[in-house]
Design a protein around this motif. Structure first.
Motif, short mmCIF file in Angstrom:
data_model
loop_
_atom_site.label_atom_id
_atom_site.label_comp_id
_atom_site.label_asym_id
_atom_site.label_seq_id
_atom_site.Cartn_x
_atom_site.Cartn_y
_atom_site.Cartn_z
N PHE A 196 0.82 -1.22 0.00
CA PHE A 196 0.00 0.00 0.00
C PHE A 196 0.85 1.27 0.00
N ARG A 197 1.95 1.24 -0.74
CA ARG A 197 2.81 2.41 -0.85
C ARG A 197 2.68 3.04 -2.22
N LEU A 198 2.86 4.34 -2.26
CA LEU A 198 2.87 5.06 -3.52
C LEU A 198 4.11 4.65 -4.31
N LYS A 199 3.91 4.23 -5.56
CA LYS A 199 5.01 3.69 -6.35
C LYS A 199 5.43 4.63 -7.48
N TYR A 200 4.45 5.21 -8.20
CA TYR A 200 4.76 6.10 -9.33
C TYR A 200 3.89 7.34 -9.27
#
Length: 688
Positions: A621-625
């Motif tokens: 659940f982390r921001l990737k792009y």
């Protein structure tokens, strides 16, 4: 008492149709490969029409004021013979043909995107609001009111008489015309013969792709640069062309005929042969590899000179640059995959013997061509989720292809990505803002979550939000339920007592990022309370006096790569608009758009939009792009100065106002003027 066994349904429905169009069934050398059987997903409740979960075929012909009897694909006699026999004169077969091809196209998208396809939502007019004659609402409406679910795309096989077919964003429908042929070569086609666009695989797949793309990125028809509509046309052609490689007998025939050399003249690279001939051309409507000289009537390959992208403006011709680049990438990949087979077949000389290829070699070459084409098509479709939500250009698409493929398949041992880069470079397509065409430079950088500072707190809150969204959506099969749940999570639903998570992503973002300088640096959008200083209107919902922005999509995608690689993501797209004027000195002067009608009082100004695609990894659940088209000058934000991105603003201004840059061409397709949008761009674009 024994329980009644659960009803077993077939995985797919077999329906006969044309691989290309009726004209190839009238040629002795291609008739046996043109009649094929489509395998479309089985629908238990398929009604007359056919009308199913995704499509509603309505066969009304206004030119003769007649409804044609709808086909019943559930009829046992129809099922027993794999649908109706191909026929140019039977309206029921026409209905079957559009259904079979459109459903095939839809399923290709769903396999690549890893989710159900949803059509673009319908704007719902509140009872107190009236719609003007141009289609716009006369007064403001809330975000909740705008979302209207469109279950089935309507398909009209005989919508009008005319050499045209188009997708209507306003009607949420595909409209196919029919007309009398006026061929340039009467030895190949009878003059005045009726030509039905609904019988062409390429035209049906092309129009269906327009509709699907509008559902994914509704802002891709925004008039902001020379590539926007050209991209729509090119992408629709790419899908139609690469679906040719899913027809085994067609592919084997063409491999055998060309002796494995697919870079020469062949049916696989041609689009809408019958339509092109019927409107007076020598050859197909478009060809990814070459063209027929109208004087000599000889086919010649198209060789890029590296300047096409800088010179060509007309949307179809400009789009053909992108199509040829993608097709060249495919050819190079196919050649690499088959090099060993040809070495074996030629004893290392590379020169094939006279005569026909051995059937076993044909089968192996066709197998490699199918795999290569399938991977190329999936790469292009997956890239849509890695594009900015607006102001698309060909360079953006190249970066999206590279990023999406690296994200799912880290090791590119067959050099697919290198083939794309080389083909784009040969046509002078260079993405903005990068210093080299290396794979690493082209790929959007991953967000370093631990360097986000205080923004980690916001994303921790979003983690809970997305976890709940994933649990709600993951196991839903019904598209209307997916739409309804997603709408609730985007805009909130006060009628559902489900706790704070159902306040919606809009409210969640407002609560966590209002006056967040760090988030503004990441996205290029404004979330400061002094938003009106840069021409962004204050919102009338959720935020009190915060800036307005719009959540276009929030999609859950689960993809599997060729070697079993898995990727589970949430793709969130936000857009924001500001009023811009350019003073006599060339200085940017922002102004706040009219609240009830943003297109009012725009004389001397225009609407500038910014947008961002946020891709979150669902494993952690982390921001990737973050893929952005900024509204703000991000460099100035480092000094806490809020200013519109003048470079983008001037590019838009010059495009709208300077002669010779293509804006006049686009007015005929997109807009009644360069300031006021039209709702039927494809009807004008496809008019021959």
């Amino acid at each position: 008492m024994d329980k009644k066994p659960k009803k077993q349904t077939p995985p797919y429905r077999k329906l006969r149709g044309y691989a290309f169009d009726p004209s190839l069934s009238q040629r002795i050398d291609t008739a046996f490969i043109n009649d094929i059987v489509y395998r479309v997903p089985w629908e238990d409740d398929l009604a007359l029409g056919p009308c199913g979960e995704y499509l509603e075929v309505i066969d009304y012909d206004p030119s003769v004021d007649q409804f044609y009897e709808p086909v019943n694909l559930q009829d046992p006699f129809v099922l027993a013979q794999d649908g109706l026999n191909p026929s140019e004169s039977n309206p029921k077969f026409h209905q079957q043909m559009v259904y079979a091809v459109a459903m095939t196209t839809i399923k290709n998208f769903e396999r690549s995107l890893g989710r159900k396809i949803l059509w673009s939502f319908r704007q719902i007019t509140p009872p107190s609001t009236q719609r003007r004659g141009d289609g716009y609402l006369a007064s403001s409406e809330s975000a909740v009111d705008k979302y209207g679910y469109v279950k089935a795309l309507r398909v009209y096989p005989h919508a009008f008489r005319g050499a045209n077919a188009y997708y209507s964003p306003l009607k949420k429908a595909l409209l196919f015309g029919y007309f009398s042929a006026q061929p340039a070569d009467v030895t190949l086609q009878m003059p005045n013969a009726l030509v039905f666009t609904c019988l062409s695989h390429d035209i049906i797949a092309h129009e269906t792709t327009h509709a699907i793309l509008d559902g994914i990125h509704s802002q891709f028809t925004e008039n902001s640069n020379k590539d926007t509509l050209a991209f729509h046309e090119a992408f629709a052609d790419i899908v139609a062309l690469f679906q040719h490689f899913t027809f085994p007998e067609v592919l084997k025939h063409q491999v055998a005929k060309t002796k494995g050399n697919l870079s020469g003249e062949n049916l696989l690279g041609q689009l809408a042969q019958e339509f092109g001939s019927s409107i007076g051309r020598y050859g197909a409507l478009r060809d990814a590899l070459g063209e027929v000289d109208p004087l000599t009537r000889e086919w010649k390959p198209r060789v890029p000179d590296g300047n096409e992208y800088q010179k060509i403006v007309e949307p179809h011709e400009r789009g053909s640059i992108l199509v040829s680049a993608v097709f060249e990438a495919f050819i190079n990949i196919y050649n690499r995959r088959t090099a060993d087979l040809l070495r074996i077949a030629t004893s290392g000389t590379g020169i094939l013997p006279e005569g026909q290829l051995h059937p076993d070699l044909v089968n192996r070459l066709a197998e490699q061509a199918t795999k290569s084409a399938k991977h190329i098509l999936q790469m292009c479709i997956r890239a849509l989720d890695y594009c900015p939500p607006l102001d698309i250009n060909f360079g953006d698409f190249l970066r999206a292809v590279i990023t999406a493929d690296r994200d799912l398949i880290p090791e590119d041992n067959r050099d697919y990505r290198l083939a794309f880069i080389a083909a784009f470079r040969r046509r002078g397509i260079y993405p903005l803002g990068i210093k080299s065409l290396s794979e690493e430079s082209l790929s959007h950088p991953m967000v370093n979550f631990y360097h986000l500072g205080k923004e980690q707190e916001m994303f921790q809150r979003l983690r809970d939000f997305f976890r709940e969204f994933k649990n709600e959506i993951s196991y839903l099969e019904n598209r209307e339920e997916i739409f309804g749940k997603t709408k609730n999570y985007i805009v909130g639903n006060q009628d559902i007592e489900a706790g704070p998570l159902f306040d919606g992503i809009r409210k969640t973002l407002y609560e966590k990022i209002e006056n967040s300088l760090e988030f503004e640096k990441l996205t290029g959008l404004v979330f400061s309370k002094n938003c009106e200083a840069v021409g962004v209107r204050r919102s009338n919902s959720y935020s009190g006096d915060g800036p307005s922005f719009f959540v276009h999509t929030m999609n859950l995608s689960s993809r599997v790569g060729p070697d079993g690689e898995k990727s589970n993501q949430i793709i969130l797209t936000l857009t924001q608009r500001a009023g811009i004027k350019v003073g006599s000195t060339g200085k940017i002067e922002p102004f706040v758009l009219n609240k009830e009608n943003p297109y009012k009082n725009l004389e001397g100004g225009f609407i500038m939009r910014g947008g961002v695609t946020l891709i979150f990894d669902l494993d952690d659940f982390r921001l990737k792009y973050i893929i952005s088209k900024p509204l703000l000058d991000v460099k100035k934000l480092e000094k806490k100065v809020y200013q519109i991105d003048e470079k983008r603003a001037l590019q838009l201004y010059n495009y709208y106002h300077e002669d010779g840059n293509g804006a006049d061409v686009y007015k005929a397709y997109f807009e009644r003027s360069n300031l006021f949008p039209s709702f039927e761009p494809f009807a004008f674009l496809h008019n021959h």
